[in-house]
Write a protein that holds these residues in place. Structure first.
Motif, PDB file in Angstrom:
ATOM      1  N   VAL A 168       0.819  -1.210   0.000  1.00  0.00           N
ATOM      2  CA  VAL A 168       0.000   0.000   0.000  1.00  0.00           C
ATOM      3  C   VAL A 168       0.853   1.259   0.000  1.00  0.00           C
ATOM      4  O   VAL A 168       0.580   2.211  -0.738  1.00  0.00           O
ATOM      5  N   TYR A 169       1.891   1.294   0.837  1.00  0.00           N
ATOM      6  CA  TYR A 169       2.666   2.525   1.026  1.00  0.00           C
ATOM      7  C   TYR A 169       4.008   2.538   0.320  1.00  0.00           C
ATOM      8  O   TYR A 169       4.709   3.552   0.349  1.00  0.00           O
ATOM      9  N   GLY A 170       4.382   1.412  -0.297  1.00  0.00           N
ATOM     10  CA  GLY A 170       5.710   1.311  -0.889  1.00  0.00           C
ATOM     11  C   GLY A 170       5.963   2.340  -1.982  1.00  0.00           C
ATOM     12  O   GLY A 170       5.037   2.859  -2.629  1.00  0.00           O
ATOM     13  N   ALA A 171       7.236   2.651  -2.202  1.00  0.00           N
ATOM     14  CA  ALA A 171       7.629   3.634  -3.203  1.00  0.00           C
ATOM     15  C   ALA A 171       7.203   3.190  -4.593  1.00  0.00           C
ATOM     16  O   ALA A 171       7.141   1.995  -4.898  1.00  0.00           O
ATOM     17  N   ALA A 172       6.909   4.149  -5.439  1.00  0.00           N
ATOM     18  CA  ALA A 172       6.535   3.886  -6.824  1.00  0.00           C
ATOM     19  C   ALA A 172       7.322   4.813  -7.737  1.00  0.00           C
ATOM     20  O   ALA A 172       7.609   5.945  -7.386  1.00  0.00           O
ATOM     21  N   ARG A 173       7.669   4.321  -8.924  1.00  0.00           N
ATOM     22  CA  ARG A 173       8.408   5.157  -9.870  1.00  0.00           C
ATOM     23  C   ARG A 173       7.489   6.157 -10.561  1.00  0.00           C
ATOM     24  O   ARG A 173       7.893   7.272 -10.874  1.00  0.00           O
ATOM     25  N   ARG A 174       6.254   5.757 -10.802  1.00  0.00           N
ATOM     26  CA  ARG A 174       5.306   6.653 -11.459  1.00  0.00           C
ATOM     27  C   ARG A 174       4.424   7.330 -10.403  1.00  0.00           C
ATOM     28  O   ARG A 174       4.416   6.924  -9.231  1.00  0.00           O
ATOM     29  N   PRO A 175       3.665   8.347 -10.769  1.00  0.00           N
ATOM     30  CA  PRO A 175       2.753   8.978  -9.798  1.00  0.00           C
ATOM     31  C   PRO A 175       1.564   8.057  -9.491  1.00  0.00           C
ATOM     32  O   PRO A 175       0.797   7.707 -10.400  1.00  0.00           O
ATOM     33  N   GLU A 176       1.426   7.672  -8.241  1.00  0.00           N
ATOM     34  CA  GLU A 176       0.337   6.796  -7.830  1.00  0.00           C
ATOM     35  C   GLU A 176      -0.412   7.404  -6.647  1.00  0.00           C
ATOM     36  O   GLU A 176       0.090   8.286  -5.953  1.00  0.00           O
ATOM     37  N   LEU A 177      -1.621   6.892  -6.432  1.00  0.00           N
ATOM     38  CA  LEU A 177      -2.484   7.388  -5.368  1.00  0.00           C
ATOM     39  C   LEU A 177      -3.122   6.203  -4.659  1.00  0.00           C
ATOM     40  O   LEU A 177      -3.531   5.235  -5.302  1.00  0.00           O
ATOM     41  N   ARG A 178      -3.183   6.271  -3.334  1.00  0.00           N
ATOM     42  CA  ARG A 178      -3.949   5.311  -2.538  1.00  0.00           C
ATOM     43  C   ARG A 178      -5.034   6.091  -1.796  1.00  0.00           C
ATOM     44  O   ARG A 178      -4.748   7.130  -1.186  1.00  0.00           O
ATOM     45  N   VAL A 179      -6.258   5.579  -1.839  1.00  0.00           N
ATOM     46  CA  VAL A 179      -7.359   6.165  -1.090  1.00  0.00           C
ATOM     47  C   VAL A 179      -7.863   5.091  -0.126  1.00  0.00           C
ATOM     48  O   VAL A 179      -8.184   3.973  -0.545  1.00  0.00           O
ATOM     49  N   ILE A 180      -7.923   5.423   1.173  1.00  0.00           N
ATOM     50  CA  ILE A 180      -8.130   4.412   2.210  1.00  0.00           C
ATOM     51  C   ILE A 180      -9.292   4.788   3.118  1.00  0.00           C
ATOM     52  O   ILE A 180      -9.439   5.940   3.534  1.00  0.00           O
ATOM     53  N   THR A 181     -10.108   3.790   3.435  1.00  0.00           N
ATOM     54  CA  THR A 181     -11.128   3.947   4.459  1.00  0.00           C
ATOM     55  C   THR A 181     -11.320   2.595   5.146  1.00  0.00           C
ATOM     56  O   THR A 181     -10.555   1.665   4.925  1.00  0.00           O
ATOM     57  N   CYS A 182     -12.346   2.477   5.963  1.00  0.00           N
ATOM     58  CA  CYS A 182     -12.575   1.231   6.692  1.00  0.00           C
ATOM     59  C   CYS A 182     -13.432   0.263   5.907  1.00  0.00           C
ATOM     60  O   CYS A 182     -14.198   0.649   5.035  1.00  0.00           O
ATOM     61  N   GLY A 183     -13.312  -1.007   6.256  1.00  0.00           N
ATOM     62  CA  GLY A 183     -14.094  -2.050   5.597  1.00  0.00           C
ATOM     63  C   GLY A 183     -13.709  -3.405   6.143  1.00  0.00           C
ATOM     64  O   GLY A 183     -13.263  -3.530   7.278  1.00  0.00           O
ATOM     65  N   GLY A 184     -13.860  -4.410   5.320  1.00  0.00           N
ATOM     66  CA  GLY A 184     -13.454  -5.751   5.723  1.00  0.00           C
ATOM     67  C   GLY A 184     -14.406  -6.419   6.681  1.00  0.00           C
ATOM     68  O   GLY A 184     -14.003  -7.255   7.484  1.00  0.00           O
ATOM     69  N   GLY A 185     -15.677  -6.047   6.633  1.00  0.00           N
ATOM     70  CA  GLY A 185     -16.646  -6.630   7.553  1.00  0.00           C
ATOM     71  C   GLY A 185     -16.784  -5.782   8.801  1.00  0.00           C
ATOM     72  O   GLY A 185     -15.945  -4.926   9.109  1.00  0.00           O
ATOM     73  N   TYR A 186     -17.854  -6.026   9.548  1.00  0.00           N
ATOM     74  CA  TYR A 186     -18.163  -5.205  10.714  1.00  0.00           C
ATOM     75  C   TYR A 186     -18.597  -6.079  11.887  1.00  0.00           C
ATOM     76  O   TYR A 186     -19.373  -7.019  11.728  1.00  0.00           O
ATOM     77  N   SER A 187     -18.050  -5.770  13.056  1.00  0.00           N
ATOM     78  CA  SER A 187     -18.421  -6.460  14.285  1.00  0.00           C
ATOM     79  C   SER A 187     -18.945  -5.435  15.271  1.00  0.00           C
ATOM     80  O   SER A 187     -18.341  -4.373  15.467  1.00  0.00           O
ATOM     81  N   ARG A 188     -20.072  -5.730  15.909  1.00  0.00           N
ATOM     82  CA  ARG A 188     -20.633  -4.799  16.885  1.00  0.00           C
ATOM     83  C   ARG A 188     -19.732  -4.630  18.093  1.00  0.00           C
ATOM     84  O   ARG A 188     -19.817  -3.628  18.812  1.00  0.00           O
ATOM     85  N   SER A 189     -18.845  -5.580  18.338  1.00  0.00           N
ATOM     86  CA  SER A 189     -17.958  -5.488  19.506  1.00  0.00           C
ATOM     87  C   SER A 189     -16.669  -4.728  19.215  1.00  0.00           C
ATOM     88  O   SER A 189     -16.123  -4.071  20.095  1.00  0.00           O
ATOM     89  N   THR A 190     -16.180  -4.796  17.982  1.00  0.00           N
ATOM     90  CA  THR A 190     -14.887  -4.184  17.669  1.00  0.00           C
ATOM     91  C   THR A 190     -14.922  -3.186  16.521  1.00  0.00           C
ATOM     92  O   THR A 190     -13.918  -2.562  16.226  1.00  0.00           O
ATOM     93  N   GLY A 191     -16.060  -3.026  15.832  1.00  0.00           N
ATOM     94  CA  GLY A 191     -16.131  -2.107  14.707  1.00  0.00           C
ATOM     95  C   GLY A 191     -15.703  -2.780  13.415  1.00  0.00           C
ATOM     96  O   GLY A 191     -15.782  -3.994  13.262  1.00  0.00           O
ATOM     97  N   TYR A 192     -15.243  -1.968  12.463  1.00  0.00           N
ATOM     98  CA  TYR A 192     -14.799  -2.510  11.180  1.00  0.00           C
ATOM     99  C   TYR A 192     -13.532  -3.335  11.357  1.00  0.00           C
ATOM    100  O   TYR A 192     -12.665  -3.010  12.168  1.00  0.00           O
ATOM    101  N   GLN A 193     -13.409  -4.385  10.556  1.00  0.00           N
ATOM    102  CA  GLN A 193     -12.335  -5.350  10.731  1.00  0.00           C
ATOM    103  C   GLN A 193     -11.086  -5.056   9.912  1.00  0.00           C
ATOM    104  O   GLN A 193     -10.068  -5.716  10.073  1.00  0.00           O
ATOM    105  N   GLY A 194     -11.158  -4.092   9.015  1.00  0.00           N
ATOM    106  CA  GLY A 194      -9.992  -3.834   8.170  1.00  0.00           C
ATOM    107  C   GLY A 194     -10.149  -2.545   7.388  1.00  0.00           C
ATOM    108  O   GLY A 194     -10.786  -1.597   7.851  1.00  0.00           O
TER     109      GLY A 194
END
Length: 206
Positions: A168-194
């Motif tokens: 996700v964060y590694g260096a790139a030779r060309r111009p790149e973009l990462r857009v990040i939010t929560c996901g990966g399933g949801y648990s009422r006890s712990t919130g989003y899993q990823g």
């Protein structure tokens, strides 16, 4: 502005984005945000498409993703004392942030943008991020008056316990973009899993 690169971001990157208070308060009456389909996963690095010429550094001011109706201002983000990426104020549901000690969107390297999926009032800026598809367009307004145009290569979801920092964060030779939010399933006890992560590269500017 001191540029220290993305390697400074720790494994616990965006845990503060992921509490899911809105879903908890709704007592199960609301549906979790969309998650990316397997077909939208990251292509083999050898299949990377050509990119537009890199732009000079310039801080971003706004991000637009027309296909999911995102049009949001950007604020600068630093690191918390624990080494994770800080997050925009949760009360500002239509506000995203960019890692201002790293690459600016449009210059060579990997630029990082993050935002909440929801807050106590309901869906926030990146609620529909997992619904993106390969080939979608992301536009980033820059302080120099230009616009960096990115094309989405892939959308993936990762569990928090197995987040691929280098990918996700590694260096790139060309111009790149990462857009990040929560996901990966949801648990009422712990919130989003990823986290949902969008991978994109620069394909134009104006």
């Amino acid at each position: 502005m001191r540029r220290i690169g993305n390697s400074a971001i720790a494994t616990v990157t965006v845990v503060a984005l992921c509490s899911g208070v809105w879903l908890l308060r709704s007592a199960g009456s609301e549906q979790p945000p969309p998650q990316p389909a397997a077909a939208e996963g990251r292509p083999d690095p050898g299949e990377e498409r050509l990119s537009a010429p890199a732009l000079p550094p310039s801080p971003p001011t706004r991000i637009r993703i027309p296909s999911i109706r995102v049009n949001a201002p950007l604020m600068g983000l630093g690191l918390t004392p624990s080494g994770s990426l800080d997050v925009p104020p949760s009360r500002e549901k239509n506000l995203a942030g960019w890692y201002e000690a790293g690459t600016t969107p449009g210059e060579s390297g990997t630029a990082i943008v993050a935002g909440h999926v929801d807050n106590t009032e309901g869906p926030a800026v990146f609620y529909d991020l997992g619904a993106l598809r390969k080939g979608s367009i992301i536009e980033v307004d820059r302080r120099d008056g230009g616009v960096a145009v990115f094309t989405v290569d892939a959308i993936e979801v990762y569990q928090a316990t197995n987040f691929p920092d280098k990918k996700v964060y590694g260096a790139a030779r060309r111009p790149e973009l990462r857009v990040i939010t929560c996901g990966g399933g949801y648990s009422r006890s712990t919130g989003y899993q990823g986290n949902v992560v969008v991978f994109a590269h620069l394909t134009g500017s104006r």
